[in-house]
Write an enzyme that holds these catalytic residues in place. Structure first.
Site, mmCIF file in Angstrom:
data_model
loop_
_atom_site.group_PDB
_atom_site.id
_atom_site.type_symbol
_atom_site.label_atom_id
_atom_site.label_comp_id
_atom_site.label_asym_id
_atom_site.label_seq_id
_atom_site.Cartn_x
_atom_site.Cartn_y
_atom_site.Cartn_z
ATOM 1 C CD GLU A 53 37.410 36.109 41.407
ATOM 2 O OE1 GLU A 53 37.755 37.293 41.563
ATOM 3 O OE2 GLU A 53 38.203 35.146 41.508
ATOM 4 C CD GLU A 98 42.134 34.910 35.259
ATOM 5 O OE1 GLU A 98 43.147 34.955 35.961
ATOM 6 O OE2 GLU A 98 41.089 35.503 35.544
ATOM 7 C CB SER A 127 46.422 28.064 40.935
ATOM 8 O OG SER A 127 45.166 28.014 41.610
ATOM 9 N N GLY A 163 46.506 36.205 40.783
ATOM 10 C CA GLY A 163 45.653 36.670 41.871
ATOM 11 C C GLY A 163 46.390 36.610 43.196
ATOM 12 N N GLY A 164 46.124 35.566 43.976
ATOM 13 C CA GLY A 164 46.644 35.457 45.342
ATOM 14 C C GLY A 164 48.136 35.726 45.468
ATOM 15 C CG ASN A 205 42.445 40.482 39.678
ATOM 16 O OD1 ASN A 205 42.132 41.467 40.341
ATOM 17 N ND2 ASN A 205 41.568 39.608 39.219
ATOM 18 C CD1 TRP A 206 47.428 42.999 43.771
ATOM 19 C CD2 TRP A 206 47.175 45.137 44.404
ATOM 20 N NE1 TRP A 206 48.674 43.563 43.844
ATOM 21 C CE2 TRP A 206 48.550 44.883 44.229
ATOM 22 C CE3 TRP A 206 46.789 46.418 44.800
ATOM 23 C CZ2 TRP A 206 49.535 45.854 44.443
ATOM 24 C CZ3 TRP A 206 47.771 47.398 45.006
ATOM 25 C CH2 TRP A 206 49.119 47.102 44.832
ATOM 26 C CE LYS A 207 41.354 37.043 41.820
ATOM 27 N NZ LYS A 207 40.945 35.644 41.802
ATOM 28 N N GLY A 242 42.069 30.458 42.302
ATOM 29 C CA GLY A 242 41.997 30.458 43.768
ATOM 30 C C GLY A 242 41.885 29.066 44.375
ATOM 31 C CG HIS A 247 38.157 38.201 36.972
ATOM 32 N ND1 HIS A 247 37.629 37.379 37.941
ATOM 33 C CD2 HIS A 247 39.489 37.939 36.937
ATOM 34 C CE1 HIS A 247 38.617 36.660 38.477
ATOM 35 N NE2 HIS A 247 39.742 36.988 37.881
HETATM 36 P P1 13P Z 1 44.576 33.097 41.659
HETATM 37 O O1 13P Z 1 45.958 33.381 41.100
HETATM 38 O O2 13P Z 1 44.428 33.490 43.083
HETATM 39 O O3 13P Z 1 44.148 31.684 41.350
HETATM 40 O O4 13P Z 1 43.565 34.063 40.853
HETATM 41 C C1 13P Z 1 43.588 34.065 39.464
HETATM 42 C C2 13P Z 1 42.775 35.194 38.988
HETATM 43 O O5 13P Z 1 41.562 35.190 39.078
HETATM 44 C C3 13P Z 1 43.470 36.342 38.398
HETATM 45 O O6 13P Z 1 42.578 37.198 37.760
#
Ligand code: 13P
Length: 253
Positions: A98, A172, A217, A238-239, A8-10, A178, A96
């Site tokens: 967020e 999640e 994470s 994510g990250g 997920n590149w957000k 994050g 998601h």
């Molecule tokens: P991180 O891996 O940066 O914690 O993000 C998780 C996420 O929200 C994937 O959708």
């Protein structure tokens, strides 16, 4: 069981950056088998370049991070499943954390998006998970139940019967996203067993064949341990997915 490792590149990457990253993934996975599937949930503006880099590679597919439940109309700033498919997306993330907690989406909207996206031929990865306050208040089961049942209650029976290969759940925990604070193995085992049981209550034995991913994470160092847990059929990253080498290490784990 189909396994899925998803990025997920957000809200990261310009089109050039996305193309570079997608081409690195394509080079590494060109002849990889289709299990695990490797999905990249890219920003809308990058979907076409990611889909182009992934074309005809069995393991790879592009996805979008959200959609609106209408084909077209006066919905300023929104994007429809038809438009996403037109840009090359095969998958879409729905619900998601967020979107739920930063943008204020509720269960009813998440349910409408899920049904509509499936009807329009997108595969859906539904995100669920509790906040720290909810966990500490002992509400894990209630939250997951509410988030899953609201979606399945809205889904016509014909769709419920045809989810295999087109639907996945990503658990999640909001407090692990994050933050660098990955959920412990016991917490992941408990939550994933809960998700599996709740899915079975909603759709019966077919629940055994729907992938349940963990996200929050995930890093190269913890990916193999998480993938070894019961009821963990994939990872949503994510990250650590922004750098192709780090993401490929997770895929390799
Ligand atoms: P991180 O891996 O940066 O914690 O993000 C998780 C996420 O929200 C994937 O959708």
């Amino acid at each position: 069981m189909q396994k899925i490792i998803a990025a997920n590149w957000k809200m990261y990457k310009t089109r050039d950056q996305a193309a570079q990253c997608a081409e690195a993934l394509a080079d590494a996975l060109r002849t990889a088998p289709a299990n695990p599937a490797v999905l990249v949930f890219a920003p809308f503006t990058c979907l076409d370049v990611v889909a182009k880099a992934f074309a005809a590679i069995p393991a790879l597919a592009a996805g979008a991070q959200d959609c609106y439940p209408a084909d077209e109309g006066a919905f300023t700033g929104e994007i429809s499943p038809l438009m996403l498919r037109d840009a090359g997306a095969a998958w879409v993330l729905v619900g998601h954390s967020e979107r739920r907690h930063v943008l204020g989406e509720d269960d009813a909207l998440v349910a409408r998006k899920t049904t509509f996206a499936l009807e329009k031929g997108l595969s859906v990865m539904l995100c669920v998970g509790e906040t720290l306050e909810e966990r500490e208040a002992g509400a894990l089961t209630a939250v997951l139940q509410r988030q899953l049942e609201s979606v399945f209650d809205a889904l016509p029976q014909s769709r419920r019967d045809a989810l295999e290969g087109h639907f996945a759940v990503a658990y999640e925990p909001v407090w692990a996203i994050g933050t660098g604070r990955v959920a412990g193995h016991a917490e992941v085992l408990e939550a994933h067993a809960l998700v599996r049981n709740l899915l079975a209550r909603c759709i019966g034995p077919a629940a055994e064949r729907l992938p349940v991913l963990y996200g929050g994470s995930v890093k190269p160092a913890n990916a193999a341990g998480l993938m070894g847990l019961d009821n963990v059929d994939g990872l949503l990253v994510g990250g650590a997915s922004l750098d192709p080498q780090s993401f490929l290490q997770i895929v390799g784990a």
